[in-house]
Scaffold this motif. Sequence first.
Motif, PDB file in Angstrom:
ATOM      1  N   TYR A 124       0.825  -1.208   0.000  1.00 40.12           N
ATOM      2  CA  TYR A 124       0.000   0.000   0.000  1.00 40.12           C
ATOM      3  C   TYR A 124       0.859   1.257   0.000  1.00 40.12           C
ATOM      4  O   TYR A 124       0.571   2.233  -0.690  1.00 40.12           O
ATOM      5  CB  TYR A 124      -0.942  -0.011   1.210  1.00 40.12           C
ATOM      6  CG  TYR A 124      -1.901  -1.156   1.164  1.00 40.12           C
ATOM      7  CD1 TYR A 124      -2.881  -1.215   0.172  1.00 40.12           C
ATOM      8  CD2 TYR A 124      -1.826  -2.199   2.066  1.00 40.12           C
ATOM      9  CE1 TYR A 124      -3.765  -2.277   0.101  1.00 40.12           C
ATOM     10  CE2 TYR A 124      -2.700  -3.261   2.006  1.00 40.12           C
ATOM     11  CZ  TYR A 124      -3.667  -3.300   1.014  1.00 40.12           C
ATOM     12  OH  TYR A 124      -4.530  -4.348   0.937  1.00 40.12           O
ATOM     13  N   TYR A 125       1.949   1.206   0.792  1.00 44.07           N
ATOM     14  CA  TYR A 125       2.831   2.371   0.895  1.00 44.07           C
ATOM     15  C   TYR A 125       3.488   2.688  -0.458  1.00 44.07           C
ATOM     16  O   TYR A 125       3.415   3.809  -0.950  1.00 44.07           O
ATOM     17  CB  TYR A 125       3.886   2.079   1.951  1.00 44.07           C
ATOM     18  CG  TYR A 125       4.710   3.256   2.372  1.00 44.07           C
ATOM     19  CD1 TYR A 125       4.216   4.176   3.279  1.00 44.07           C
ATOM     20  CD2 TYR A 125       5.994   3.442   1.868  1.00 44.07           C
ATOM     21  CE1 TYR A 125       4.983   5.249   3.688  1.00 44.07           C
ATOM     22  CE2 TYR A 125       6.756   4.521   2.276  1.00 44.07           C
ATOM     23  CZ  TYR A 125       6.246   5.412   3.185  1.00 44.07           C
ATOM     24  OH  TYR A 125       7.007   6.469   3.581  1.00 44.07           O
ATOM     25  N   GLY A 126       4.083   1.656  -1.057  1.00 47.05           N
ATOM     26  CA  GLY A 126       4.756   1.871  -2.334  1.00 47.05           C
ATOM     27  C   GLY A 126       3.788   2.292  -3.423  1.00 47.05           C
ATOM     28  O   GLY A 126       4.068   3.207  -4.217  1.00 47.05           O
ATOM     29  N   VAL A 155       1.207   5.936  -7.367  1.00 46.68           N
ATOM     30  CA  VAL A 155       0.003   6.248  -8.144  1.00 46.68           C
ATOM     31  C   VAL A 155      -0.613   7.596  -7.769  1.00 46.68           C
ATOM     32  O   VAL A 155      -0.994   8.367  -8.643  1.00 46.68           O
ATOM     33  CB  VAL A 155      -1.036   5.118  -7.973  1.00 46.68           C
ATOM     34  CG1 VAL A 155      -2.317   5.456  -8.694  1.00 46.68           C
ATOM     35  CG2 VAL A 155      -0.463   3.811  -8.479  1.00 46.68           C
ATOM     36  N   ILE A 156      -0.726   7.904  -6.447  1.00 47.33           N
ATOM     37  CA  ILE A 156      -1.477   9.096  -6.044  1.00 47.33           C
ATOM     38  C   ILE A 156      -0.878  10.391  -6.613  1.00 47.33           C
ATOM     39  O   ILE A 156      -1.618  11.206  -7.163  1.00 47.33           O
ATOM     40  CB  ILE A 156      -1.627   9.144  -4.513  1.00 47.33           C
ATOM     41  CG1 ILE A 156      -2.496   7.964  -4.057  1.00 47.33           C
ATOM     42  CG2 ILE A 156      -2.286  10.441  -4.074  1.00 47.33           C
ATOM     43  CD1 ILE A 156      -2.668   7.876  -2.569  1.00 47.33           C
ATOM     44  N   THR A 197       5.589  11.634 -16.768  1.00 48.32           N
ATOM     45  CA  THR A 197       6.973  11.871 -16.347  1.00 48.32           C
ATOM     46  C   THR A 197       7.202  11.322 -14.947  1.00 48.32           C
ATOM     47  O   THR A 197       8.221  10.693 -14.663  1.00 48.32           O
ATOM     48  CB  THR A 197       7.270  13.380 -16.374  1.00 48.32           C
ATOM     49  OG1 THR A 197       6.870  13.898 -17.623  1.00 48.32           O
ATOM     50  CG2 THR A 197       8.733  13.649 -16.145  1.00 48.32           C
ATOM     51  N   TRP A 198       6.236  11.584 -14.039  1.00 50.13           N
ATOM     52  CA  TRP A 198       6.364  11.064 -12.675  1.00 50.13           C
ATOM     53  C   TRP A 198       6.512   9.541 -12.674  1.00 50.13           C
ATOM     54  O   TRP A 198       7.418   8.994 -12.039  1.00 50.13           O
ATOM     55  CB  TRP A 198       5.140  11.478 -11.850  1.00 50.13           C
ATOM     56  CG  TRP A 198       5.110  10.875 -10.486  1.00 50.13           C
ATOM     57  CD1 TRP A 198       4.617   9.654 -10.138  1.00 50.13           C
ATOM     58  CD2 TRP A 198       5.652  11.445  -9.297  1.00 50.13           C
ATOM     59  NE1 TRP A 198       4.796   9.438  -8.799  1.00 50.13           N
ATOM     60  CE2 TRP A 198       5.427  10.513  -8.252  1.00 50.13           C
ATOM     61  CE3 TRP A 198       6.283  12.657  -9.009  1.00 50.13           C
ATOM     62  CZ2 TRP A 198       5.829  10.768  -6.943  1.00 50.13           C
ATOM     63  CZ3 TRP A 198       6.664  12.909  -7.696  1.00 50.13           C
ATOM     64  CH2 TRP A 198       6.456  11.970  -6.690  1.00 50.13           C
ATOM     65  N   LEU A 199       5.600   8.861 -13.390  1.00 51.24           N
ATOM     66  CA  LEU A 199       5.643   7.398 -13.417  1.00 51.24           C
ATOM     67  C   LEU A 199       6.954   6.900 -14.011  1.00 51.24           C
ATOM     68  O   LEU A 199       7.583   5.995 -13.458  1.00 51.24           O
ATOM     69  CB  LEU A 199       4.460   6.853 -14.237  1.00 51.24           C
ATOM     70  CG  LEU A 199       3.117   6.777 -13.520  1.00 51.24           C
ATOM     71  CD1 LEU A 199       2.054   6.250 -14.458  1.00 51.24           C
ATOM     72  CD2 LEU A 199       3.220   5.879 -12.294  1.00 51.24           C
TER      73      LEU A 199
END
Lengths: 272, 272, 272
Positions: free
Chosen positions: C50-52, C57-58, C117-119
């Motif tokens: 959940y943390y990763g 994603v968020i 870009t983030w992903l």
Amino acid sequence: MSLTLNNIVSSLQRSGTFINSLIAVLTIGGQQLFSSFTFRCPCQVGKNFYYGSAFLVIPALILLIAGYALRNQMWTITSEYCCSCVPRGRNISPLERSLACLRIFSITGRALVAPLTWLAVTLLKGNYYECAASEFASVDHYPEFQNVTASKREEILAGFPCDRSTPSNVILVRDEVALQHRYQSQMLGWILITLATIATVVSCCLARCCSPLTSLQHYYWTNHLHNERELFEQAAKEHSRLLIGQRIKKLFGFCPGSEDVKHIRIPSSQDW
Amino acid sequence: MSLTLNNIVSSLQRSGTFINSLIAVLTIGGQQLFSSFTFRCPCQVGKNFYYGSAFLVIPALILLIAGYALRNQMWTITSEYCCSCVPRGRNISPLERSLACLRIFSITGRALVAPLTWLAVTLLKGNYYECAASEFASVDHYPEFQNVTASKREEILAGFPCDRSTPSNVILVRDEVALQHRYQSQMLGWILITLATIATVVSCCLARCCSPLTSLQHYYWTNHLHNERELFEQAAKEHSRLLIGQRIKKLFGFCPGSEDVKHIRIPSSQDW
Amino acid sequence: MSLTLNNIVSSLQRSGTFINSLIAVLTIGGQQLFSSFTFRCPCQVGKNFYYGSAFLVIPALILLIAGYALRNQMWTITSEYCCSCVPRGRNISPLERSLACLRIFSITGRALVAPLTWLAVTLLKGNYYECAASEFASVDHYPEFQNVTASKREEILAGFPCDRSTPSNVILVRDEVALQHRYQSQMLGWILITLATIATVVSCCLARCCSPLTSLQHYYWTNHLHNERELFEQAAKEHSRLLIGQRIKKLFGFCPGSEDVKHIRIPSSQDW
């Protein structure tokens, strides 16, 4: 670009937020500077409390009085409505009286910004409170203080805010007491800030809701007072220069700055 | 080049994104500065929770109230539509009422930027939450805490956020508890950010879709409000200067700035 | 020289490449800063995933929503063509509809730059994926995990992303698993980048080829939209100033800026 900046600056100035923020920032900066230069806890029995309290309370009082004294309006209102030794020829209507109350109210708010900022910053920083409260720490439950005489104990407690002169076996106790005092000081600071915020909100709401003026009228009235002051000062200056010019012309025969110096005369001793 | 820059800046200002981003960045910077100077967990039983909560919640509340109070529009709308103590002579149409709702809505959105940023940053950073939650960690399943009295256990748990005073056999437990609290804090932060984003999107859609105005009308209306304010201020200034000019002419016999100073008179004490 | 620079800058701005690159660079910088401060894998059973995932994603979702919400055009198009609660008096022609589709398409492209870009950056870096996937590593074929209970095995696997608490005999296994996860993460990143590039190229080609407009028509249409906006804003400003001028004349008896100040009047409290 510069026009936009001008607009932002002037709207900030008008709303009063800018000046309040400036006062708060100057107070915080002054506190940091002042504290780093001058504050050094005496760490002696019976002196810590007075020293710490003086640094906490006296600057706040001085800032409060300065906040009132620096506002010329305050003096104007006081002498107009409260001093009974000034003879007056006109009656004061209820509207004028409630407007004067509104202005005293607004000046009090502005005057409280600096002392409350001082108290909040010093309490959140905590070193003044730590010094003042050091002698009143409760250390009965620590085994290190079981077989220590009362006078020796007072001395150790008074020495807590300074790093020197603490016996090595009570260093852990000192750290715990320091954390406890910092906790108390900062919680007091937060309580003060919360109360001040609530008081500000409630009083602003009351002032706005029960004001005799609508929002636009309030704007017009503030602007009107400002213009009245400005134009009166301008007119008074010109009027007084004209009057004095006439008197000097009578004395010397010419006006200072004018080219027409034909009728120059030497004043007789009667004229003076 | 400068024209293009002007266009970009003015379009940013109009859309409100620029100001919101500025508020968020200032909040983040202030939080970092503030936290590094003042936050030190007391690490004592029964105090950690209040201390951590105060640092988490009170600044957010103050930022929220400041966000509302700093907007003059809020006062105008409130006093125009909600205060029943102001006598009014005109009726409010349903369109006006729904436009006022739209403006209150937009001001609320702007006021929520700073407190939500504060909460999100502090939760993602995690040290305030770690301090507040330290006493509530569940450590029943660790063998190190099997034969420890309840009061001693509370003391050890309260000491977790500070490095000092942790027995050497529970250091591993402390690290695990710290990671667990950081996980909880950051997940809360992400949930807060997600909820805030969803609420923003949904409310923006609703506001746009069910607004009584189309996009062009909305533009015209915003512009109209701005112009109304600007022209009113200009007119009020001129009007008040004219009035005061007449009064000063009565007192001194001339207007400031005029050349015509023939009828200068010395005001008697009755005039003041 | 400066003219050439101007030309380059303005042509960059027109083609949209400049802004897209700026968004990408800002996203990469923000990711590096953010990750180094806040990311610390919890290393506890049932929490790593959940943390990763939250960190992966968020932020991407929020960047996507922000990308859409920041574009005013989006709202205009949506409220004009999609909202059924707005009454409208005109029909929409097929050409208008396809032009609106083209604009939504271009806005979507711009909004996708930051989240992709983030992903890509986080997948190429790999530590978020490593944390999220740590519990799902297949370690059945390693002899070290033959005689280990399921719950103990889960615990060891969850502890892989952190250096502490790994039994010394599985350190080699941990390194192999870490390399494997980094491989998977970076391959996913490359696949994402490749797919995004292909999608961009194909969609640009399709948009140009199947557009109802030729290249010159497209230029004319973009220019037309810009001029429409500009002239409307100018007309709205003049119209609203005229309306307000009439209202102020009723209140104060004169218009701001006019020379004719004969009929000045003091507004009664009824007028406000």
